[in-house]
Scaffold this motif. Structure first.
Motif, mmCIF file in Angstrom:
data_model
loop_
_atom_site.group_PDB
_atom_site.id
_atom_site.type_symbol
_atom_site.label_atom_id
_atom_site.label_comp_id
_atom_site.label_asym_id
_atom_site.label_seq_id
_atom_site.Cartn_x
_atom_site.Cartn_y
_atom_site.Cartn_z
ATOM 1 N N LEU B 197 7.473 -21.004 18.338
ATOM 2 C CA LEU B 197 8.562 -20.866 19.064
ATOM 3 C C LEU B 197 8.493 -19.428 19.716
ATOM 4 O O LEU B 197 9.182 -19.324 20.664
ATOM 5 N N LYS B 230 13.633 -26.746 22.087
ATOM 6 C CA LYS B 230 13.647 -25.860 21.217
ATOM 7 C C LYS B 230 14.545 -26.002 20.239
ATOM 8 O O LYS B 230 15.651 -26.235 20.669
ATOM 9 N N GLN B 237 8.031 -25.356 19.133
ATOM 10 C CA GLN B 237 8.990 -26.138 20.091
ATOM 11 C C GLN B 237 7.848 -27.019 20.865
ATOM 12 O O GLN B 237 6.773 -27.285 20.508
#
Lengths: 98, 259
Positions: B197, B230, B237
């Motif tokens: 992420l 996301k 992601q």
């Protein structure tokens, strides 16, 4: 007999050209399926051209796909028999087709 | 009745025979059909281009302007790369390192699509030409198309990168620390997964292949990031990738035989 063989040869050639077009232009629209169904629908129930068209069409579909030989042939033959059965039992045919 | 049973047995025998020699039979039909298919493909491409010119005239002007700007930028980049290459050669000579960029190609051509598999294509060149299962297939622009899945005598079946469950390691161009798994989702869709992420992935980023995993050589172009997904509930992601090649426009291809 000669007429029948001629018909089968023409069908073979026609389906071959059709399959070539389909592999280049649109392999996901079942044009060959459609033609086999149409031949079976408009043929007299005693005619054998529908079954031959199912065999030839199935063969070409198998050549240009990843399925084993016999897969599409069997599907198309089943469809052909099913159509013929329905036409024989349910539908009243016009006199020129009898 | 006897006649029907005989026909059934004959049919079963023919199918068994066909399956036994399926590779040779398929190769024969591909060999016989490929000239006709090439003609149909060329005619189709010609007609498509002809009508495209008329229908998308405005779009073409805009695209032309955009491409002109890109060409100027690329000319600057090319000059910079030329300088770097020269510098690199001098340094390699000084350090006595040999060049490692030695691919061996087979020049191939698109033949046809495959029924019931939208993410597979048939190309020219097979066992006879030294092509084997797993060889990467690229366009002349070094865009990755896929991998050889099955070889016949004169033809090969290629799985495109969009083929379901086709996976390899990819990374972002100029942000080489960002690496993830490029995964095919079927029907031309490709995703980039397993990107942490905190990695700064952006729309428009270019994805290239990585040597990790040993499936493809380093630096082949894969596609462009289209949409990033996301979620705070997931540690990674995802991004939708638009592949650089268009299946409808594939024509000349290269198979990397040795890398």
């Amino acid at each position: 007999m000669v007429r029948e063989i001629k018909k089968i040869l023409i069908l073979f050639l026609f389906f071959y050209i059709l399959v070539l077009f389909e592999t280049i232009i649109s392999p996901f629209f079942p044009l060959l399926f459609l033609f086999v169904i149409l031949i079976n629908l408009f043929e007299a129930p005693q005619g054998k051209m529908g079954i031959f068209s199912a065999l030839i069409g199935g063969f070409f579909l198998e050549v240009f796909s990843q399925k084993f030989f016999g897969f599409y042939c069997l599907i198309l033959i089943c469809i052909s028999f099913f159509i013929k059965m329905i036409i024989k039992r349910v539908i009243e045919l016009p006199s020129f087709l009898k | 009745m006897k006649e029907k049973i005989f026909c059934l047995f004959l049919l079963v025998f023919v199918f068994v025979f066909l399956n036994f020699f399926s590779v040779k039979i398929k190769n024969f039909f591909y060999y016989f059909s490929s000239p006709f298919q090439s003609t149909i493909l060329e005619t189709k491409n010609f007609l498509a281009n002809f009508f495209y010119t008329f229908t998308k005239k405005k779009h073409l002007i805009e695209e032309n302007e955009k491409l002109k700007k890109q060409i100027y930028q690329l000319m600057v980049d090319k000059e910079r790369l030329y300088q770097l290459e020269r510098e690199n050669e001098i340094l390699k000579k000084a350090l006595k390192i040999q060049s490692q960029n030695s691919f061996e190609f087979f020049s191939s051509q698109f033949v046809s699509k495959i029924f019931d598999s939208p993410d597979k294509i048939l190309i020219k060149g097979g066992k006879r030409d030294g092509i084997k299962k797993g060889d990467p297939v690229i366009t002349p622009e070094k865009v990755l198309v896929g991998r050889v899945e099955e070889t016949f005598e004169n033809f090969s079946l290629v799985s495109l990168i969009s083929q379901k469950d086709f996976a390899f390691v990819g990374k972002v161009l100029n942000k080489e620390k960002i690496q993830g798994v490029v995964k095919g989702k079927g029907n031309g869709k490709v995703l980039l997964e397993k990107i942490p992420l905190f990695d700064n992935l952006k729309e428009g980023d270019v994805i290239i292949t990585s040597i990790l995993g040993g499936i493809f050589p380093e630096g082949l172009l894969v596609g462009e990031v289209k949409k990033i997904e996301k979620s705070d509930l997931e540690p990674f992601q995802k991004a939708q990738i638009s592949p650089f090649f268009k299946k409808e426009k594939l024509n000349y291809l290269f198979v990397i035989i040795k890398w």
